[in-house]
Structure formats: structure tokens, C-alpha cells
Design a protein around this motif. Structure first.
Motif, PDB file in Angstrom:
ATOM      1  N   THR A  49      -9.715   2.136  12.330  1.00 28.53           N
ATOM      2  CA  THR A  49     -10.881   1.514  11.688  1.00 28.53           C
ATOM      3  C   THR A  49     -12.081   2.437  11.682  1.00 28.53           C
ATOM      4  O   THR A  49     -12.848   2.490  10.709  1.00 28.53           O
ATOM      5  N   ALA A  50     -12.249   3.212  12.737  1.00 28.79           N
ATOM      6  CA  ALA A  50     -13.427   4.083  12.847  1.00 28.79           C
ATOM      7  C   ALA A  50     -13.333   5.296  11.932  1.00 28.79           C
ATOM      8  O   ALA A  50     -14.300   5.647  11.235  1.00 28.79           O
ATOM      9  N   THR A  51     -12.188   5.960  11.908  1.00 30.44           N
ATOM     10  CA  THR A  51     -12.064   7.213  11.156  1.00 30.44           C
ATOM     11  C   THR A  51     -11.391   7.052   9.791  1.00 30.44           C
ATOM     12  O   THR A  51     -11.507   7.923   8.932  1.00 30.44           O
ATOM     13  N   GLY A  52     -10.652   5.968   9.619  1.00 28.34           N
ATOM     14  CA  GLY A  52      -9.920   5.780   8.368  1.00 28.34           C
ATOM     15  C   GLY A  52      -8.608   6.526   8.324  1.00 28.34           C
ATOM     16  O   GLY A  52      -7.898   6.474   7.309  1.00 28.34           O
ATOM     17  N   ASN A  53      -8.258   7.223   9.393  1.00 31.75           N
ATOM     18  CA  ASN A  53      -7.008   7.970   9.427  1.00 31.75           C
ATOM     19  C   ASN A  53      -5.807   7.023   9.493  1.00 31.75           C
ATOM     20  O   ASN A  53      -5.867   5.961  10.116  1.00 31.75           O
ATOM     21  N   THR A  54      -4.709   7.440   8.888  1.00 36.88           N
ATOM     22  CA  THR A  54      -3.463   6.668   8.938  1.00 36.88           C
ATOM     23  C   THR A  54      -2.693   7.060  10.192  1.00 36.88           C
ATOM     24  O   THR A  54      -2.272   8.210  10.348  1.00 36.88           O
ATOM     25  N   LEU A  55      -2.526   6.096  11.091  1.00 35.36           N
ATOM     26  CA  LEU A  55      -1.843   6.357  12.357  1.00 35.36           C
ATOM     27  C   LEU A  55      -0.326   6.266  12.215  1.00 35.36           C
ATOM     28  O   LEU A  55       0.411   7.003  12.863  1.00 35.36           O
ATOM     29  N   ARG A  56       0.127   5.354  11.403  1.00 37.73           N
ATOM     30  CA  ARG A  56       1.562   5.213  11.131  1.00 37.73           C
ATOM     31  C   ARG A  56       1.731   4.467   9.822  1.00 37.73           C
ATOM     32  O   ARG A  56       0.957   3.554   9.514  1.00 37.73           O
ATOM     33  N   SER A  57       2.750   4.827   9.066  1.00 38.26           N
ATOM     34  CA  SER A  57       2.946   4.169   7.769  1.00 38.26           C
ATOM     35  C   SER A  57       4.420   4.180   7.392  1.00 38.26           C
ATOM     36  O   SER A  57       5.217   4.956   7.938  1.00 38.26           O
ATOM     37  N   ARG A  58       4.727   3.318   6.441  1.00 35.07           N
ATOM     38  CA  ARG A  58       6.082   3.237   5.899  1.00 35.07           C
ATOM     39  C   ARG A  58       5.991   2.684   4.487  1.00 35.07           C
ATOM     40  O   ARG A  58       5.254   1.714   4.244  1.00 35.07           O
ATOM     41  N   SER A  59       6.708   3.280   3.570  1.00 38.62           N
ATOM     42  CA  SER A  59       6.671   2.816   2.187  1.00 38.62           C
ATOM     43  C   SER A  59       8.045   2.958   1.555  1.00 38.62           C
ATOM     44  O   SER A  59       8.941   3.596   2.112  1.00 38.62           O
ATOM     45  N   GLY A  60       8.196   2.361   0.401  1.00 33.31           N
ATOM     46  CA  GLY A  60       9.482   2.397  -0.294  1.00 33.31           C
ATOM     47  C   GLY A  60      10.175   1.055  -0.230  1.00 33.31           C
ATOM     48  O   GLY A  60       9.533   0.004  -0.241  1.00 33.31           O
ATOM     49  N   GLU A  61      11.511   1.089  -0.153  1.00 31.91           N
ATOM     50  CA  GLU A  61      12.303  -0.134  -0.109  1.00 31.91           C
ATOM     51  C   GLU A  61      12.833  -0.366   1.304  1.00 31.91           C
ATOM     52  O   GLU A  61      13.276   0.560   1.973  1.00 31.91           O
ATOM     53  N   ILE A  62      12.764  -1.619   1.743  1.00 33.82           N
ATOM     54  CA  ILE A  62      13.274  -2.001   3.056  1.00 33.82           C
ATOM     55  C   ILE A  62      14.142  -3.247   2.904  1.00 33.82           C
ATOM     56  O   ILE A  62      14.144  -3.905   1.861  1.00 33.82           O
ATOM     57  N   MET A  63      14.892  -3.569   3.954  1.00 35.29           N
ATOM     58  CA  MET A  63      15.672  -4.805   4.015  1.00 35.29           C
ATOM     59  C   MET A  63      15.108  -5.702   5.106  1.00 35.29           C
ATOM     60  O   MET A  63      14.677  -5.211   6.160  1.00 35.29           O
ATOM     61  N   THR A  64      15.119  -6.999   4.860  1.00 29.08           N
ATOM     62  CA  THR A  64      14.798  -7.985   5.895  1.00 29.08           C
ATOM     63  C   THR A  64      15.939  -8.991   5.954  1.00 29.08           C
ATOM     64  O   THR A  64      16.628  -9.215   4.956  1.00 29.08           O
ATOM     65  N   PRO A  65      16.163  -9.613   7.104  1.00 30.92           N
ATOM     66  CA  PRO A  65      17.297 -10.545   7.241  1.00 30.92           C
ATOM     67  C   PRO A  65      17.140 -11.759   6.338  1.00 30.92           C
ATOM     68  O   PRO A  65      16.025 -12.216   6.059  1.00 30.92           O
ATOM     69  N   CYS A  66      18.284 -12.305   5.906  1.00 32.34           N
ATOM     70  CA  CYS A  66      18.252 -13.503   5.053  1.00 32.34           C
ATOM     71  C   CYS A  66      17.843 -14.734   5.838  1.00 32.34           C
ATOM     72  O   CYS A  66      17.274 -15.677   5.280  1.00 32.34           O
TER      73      CYS A  66
END
Length: 489
Positions: A49-66
Motif C-alpha cells: 500500500t505504501a510503495t505500490g510495488n507488487t509483492l506477489r501476483s498470478r495471472s492467466g487461466e486457473i482451475m478451481t474445484p467444482c
């Protein structure tokens, strides 16, 4: 010499040799081998929040359980549901976790099994007190997995209509049983019914199970708490013996009148087989002690197993019926097919009262058929807001469930925690794991979580089959770890 290649092995091998297989396998492992995963596309990120830096990220396609609880549909998600059901049941039995006080372990508790009545003799496997298998009424001795078990001895005299109506009213019968149970508790305690709530509260958790003959019965944990809930003890006179007697007399007294079918109204009651066992603290390794008492750990596992069982290919189907022809294509026993046929026929529309040989009928739109409700409203037997009792059962909608339209696992509000809280706790645990790895707190970050649904299920039968194999491997590894830890302790 060229050896023949199995087509099944060949198609699976081709999928496993594709460049993206390891990536796909990792995604499937992340959902424990779910066979009907939900595919999402989007982005997740944690920003400082203070610096605006991205600490961890994930993008694209994922699966979640039904998230389907039925083992026949998705073994992986049914395992997760069973684990959640175990913790829900266990919290209400032992307390000390999930916000349930430990005092519940000392409350009067029983494990009751309420069954359906007989609708005709069926093939069964009888066992004597000495454990010896006795011949069935047909003269044969059926083994444990004999498909004939539960099938009527004479299908032509079996009461299929009564069977369907009983399943359709099982939930109503349970609701009325709860009401009667409070009345009988008050009567045994010498109190007025309106006074019983000032002395105690009735808490329960129940699971529905199909018997071999395709009829529902209920297993229920019933507990007496103080008037304010589990944190308060019940009065001294509220004993396990008193609760057992109240359950017995209430079950015998309750009844429900089924809708009129062809001038015949059936009075629906519980069956003669009523089993009531006291529940003791978890101080033994067996489900049942030599005194017929039930222990907590095994009971929670027992109920959780039936919460995921629900239906199987021998009893019912996992998706709604669309037509009468659909029923004939189902891979089920003749007995269960006839139950579904009966439910489908009882829920059928009736002849339109306005149809004539000329012109277009506005009532039925020209089909010649209307619902029982519309016909009764046309005759002035029902108002515009009322519904015919047979239509209210929605027999065609629930024909695939053999007309049962209730929940397979349900509980009273104060019995224990909820599935929502259990799943929320799991999400919070994983979230805080990530924060600990990053060395930050909630106040220092902003979470971006944006996902959109793309599709449901695997892209090919080969992927579904491989996912089932992964789910089986994950389950086996988990069981082996459990047995190893059990031996160490």
C-alpha cells in the motif's frame, strides 16, 4: 512383429506427451484431481500500500474445484466435503473448536436412526444374533453385494405409489418429528409445551441415506442444550434416558397425510425399525462399545461418509430426468427404474378442462395438458395463490432422486459451526500463509482479485480420466500419510 496398441492407452499417451502436460497436471493437482473443474481467467496480486510495488501476483487461466459433494460425480470434491462434514459433526459432539464450547461433550446426546415403513417384501440379507447369514424369504442366501438385495419379491404387488409419496414427504415428516419431540420432552418433564423453551434447547445434525430398496432413512445426532444454546448446560432432569424416551414416543406419534390420489389418502409414518443409542465421550476406538454406546470420532466419520454418498448408480441418478424415454436409458436396476417411472407419472400434467374440438385453447396453448393447479383453479377449487398438493411435491423435478427433495446433511442453527465458516477459515489460513511468507500484515497490503468464468469441466475425456487417476493417487497418498502418523502416535 508389431504388437497391437490399445486405443485407450494410445489416446492417454498422446495427451501425456503434449508439451503442456506438466502445466496441466500442476493445475489439476492444485484442485486435488477435480473431475469437473471451473476454469477462470484473470489476475490476482498483492500490492504494498505504501510503495505500490507488487509483492506477489498470478495471472492467466486457473482451475478451481467444482465443489460437488457426490462421490459419483467428483471423488476429489466429495473428499473435501466429507472432511468439512466431519469437522462440522465433530465440533458439535466434542466442542472445543470452531466456536463450540467443550460443555457440549457433557450434554445428553443420542444417535437415532429413523427408517421408512415397508411397502412390500424385498430380497434381503438377514443375520442372526450369532452372526450367521440366514436365508431370504425367496429361499436364497444373498451375499453382501448381491444386486438382488432391496429388489421386491413381487414387483406387481409392491406399493410404488406409497414409496414415492413417502420419499417426497420424508423432510416434512422430520420437521413434524422435531415439533413432536419438544412436546414429548415437555410431557415427560411435567411442563407445558410453551414452557420447555425456558429450560432447554434442542440441537441436532442429521444425514439422509438411501436404503437398498431405494427409500430414505435418517441418521441424527440429537443433543439437549441449555435455553441459551450450547454454552449453557441443560437442567439436571434433562438426561439421556429422558431424551431417548422422548425420541421413541415422538417417532411413534408423528404422521403426515399425503395428497389425495385417486380418492386414496395415505397416512405416512416412520417404520417399525427405530434405533436409539446414547453417545459417550471419545474414549474408545470402536464406533459401538460392548454396551451399544456410540463414540464421537467414529460417529463423525460415519455421518460424513453418508453425507457424500447420497446416491449411486444402483439407486438413483445425479441429474434431473428430462423425459420418460430418458428413464428407459438409465443404467439402474428395474426396481429403481420403476420408482422413477412412478414419480414421473404421478407428477404428470392432466387433461385441459377448456379444450374443445374447434379453435385454439388459451388455457393450455393447444397442448391439451395443464397442471393440476391450473385445473383446480379453473374449477374454483383453489385460489390464484394456492398450489395443488401434488404439484407442490414437484415429483418430476425430483424423480432422479427417487422423489426425495431434502438435504442430505442438515443441522439446527446452534448445533455447531457452518460450512461457510469452515471454508472461510480455510481461505483465511491460506491467505495468512502467504502474508507470513512475504513478511507483511493486512494493514500494509492491497489485494487485487479479479477472475471471470471461461468454462466448466476438462477439455477432453482423456483429461477427465487422467484427473480421476490423479485424484485416486492423491487420496491414496493422504491415507498412507495418515496411517504413518497414526502408527507414530
Amino acid at each position: 512383429m508389431v504388437l497391437p496398441v490399445s486405443l485407450d492407452v494410445d489416446r492417454l499417451t498422446r495427451r501425456m506427451q503434449r508439451a503442456d502436460f506438466e502445466t496441466w497436471k500442476a493445475k489439476v493437482r492444485s484442485v486435488a484431481g477435480c473431475t469437473r473443474p471451473v476454469h477462470l481467467s484473470g489476475r490476482w496480486a498483492i500490492h504494498d500500500t505504501a510503495t505500490g510495488n507488487t509483492l506477489r501476483s498470478r495471472s492467466g487461466e486457473i482451475m478451481t474445484p467444482c465443489g460437488n459433494r457426490r462421490e459419483a460425480v467428483c471423488p476429489a470434491c466429495s473428499d473435501r466435503y466429507a472432511a468439512d462434514a466431519f469437522h462440522l459433526m465433530r465440533a458439535g459432539l466434542s466442542g472445543g473448536s470452531k466456536g463450540v464450547p467443550e460443555a457440549v461433550a457433557e450434554a445428553p446426546r443420542v444417535f437415532a436412526t429413523l427408517t421408512a415403513p415397508s411397502f412390500g417384501p424385498v430380497h434381503n440379507r438377514r443375520v442372526s444374533r450369532n452372526g450367521k447369514t440366514m436365508p431370504c424369504a425367496c429361499g436364497s442366501i444373498h451375499h453382501e453385494h448381491d444386486p438382488a438385495r432391496g429388489q421386491p419379491l413381487d414387483p406387481d404387488t409392491y406399493d410404488y405409489t406409497g414409496h414415492v409419496l413417502w420419499n417426497a414427504h420424508a423432510g416434512v415428516l422430520w420437521t413434524r418429528f422435531r415439533t413432536y419431540l419438544l412436546r414429548h420432552l415437555a410431557g415427560l418433564a411435567g411442563l407445558r409445551v410453551r414452557e420447555i423453551g425456558h429450560h432447554l434447547r434442542l440441537s441436532y445434525a442429521k444425514v439422509a441415506e438411501y436404503q437398498k430398496r431405494g427409500v430414505i432413512h435418517f441418521h441424527a445426532v440429537i443433543r439437549l442444550d441449555g435455553p441459551q444454546g450450547p454454552a449453557e448446560p441443560p437442567p439436571a432432569w434433562a438426561s439421556t434416558d429422558l431424551l431417548s424416551e422422548a425420541v421413541r414416543t415422538a417417532a411413534r406419534a408423528v404422521s403426515v397425510t399425503a395428497p389425495d390420489l385417486d380418492g386414496h389418502r395415505r397416512l405416512l409414518r416412520w417404520g417399525e425399525q427405530l434405533d436409539i443409542r446414547p453417545i459417550t465421550a471419545a474414549n474408545a476406538s470402536q464406533l459401538e462399545t460392548e454396551h451399544g454406546e456410540i463414540t464421537e470420532d467414529r460417529l463423525a466419520s460415519y455421518v460424513a461418509k453418508y453425507a457424500t454418498k447420497g446416491t449411486s448408480t444402483n439407486e438413483a441418478v445425479d441429474r434431473p430426468i428430462r423425459s420418460r424415454g430418458h428413464i428407459d436409458l438409465l443404467d439402474i436396476s428395474p426396481h429403481h427404474r420403476r420408482i422413477i417411472h412412478t414419480a414421473w407419472d404421478l407428477g404428470a400434467p392432466v387433461a385441459c378442462p377448456d379444450c374443445s374440438t374447434t379453435g385454439h385453447c388459451r388455457t393450455c396453448g393447444g397442448s391439451g395438458w395443464v397442471s393440476r393447479t391450473l385445473r383446480a383453479q379453473h374449477r374454483g377449487e383453489l385460489t390464484a395463490e394456492q398450489v395443488d398438493p401434488v404439484d407442490a411435491l414437484k415429483l418430476r423435478r425430483w424423480a432422479h432422486m427417487l422423489a426425495f427433495r431434502g438435504h442430505f446433511l442438515s443441522k439446527s442453527q446452534h448445533y455447531s459451526t457452518t460450512f461457510t465458516r469452515i471454508r472461510g477459515d480455510r481461505r483465511q489460513y491460506r491467505h495468512h500463509q502467504v502474508l507470513d511468507e512475504l513478511g507483511v500484515t493486512e494493514d500494509e497490503i492491497t489485494v487485487i482479485n479479479h477472475w471471470a468464468l471461461t468454462h466448466v469441466g476438462h477439455d477432453s475425456p482423456e483429461e477427465t480420466e487422467l484427473a480421476e487417476a490423479l485424484a485416486h493417487q492423491i487420496r491414496r497418498d493422504r491415507q498412507q500419510r495418515y496411517e504413518h502418523e497414526k502408527r507414530r502416535n
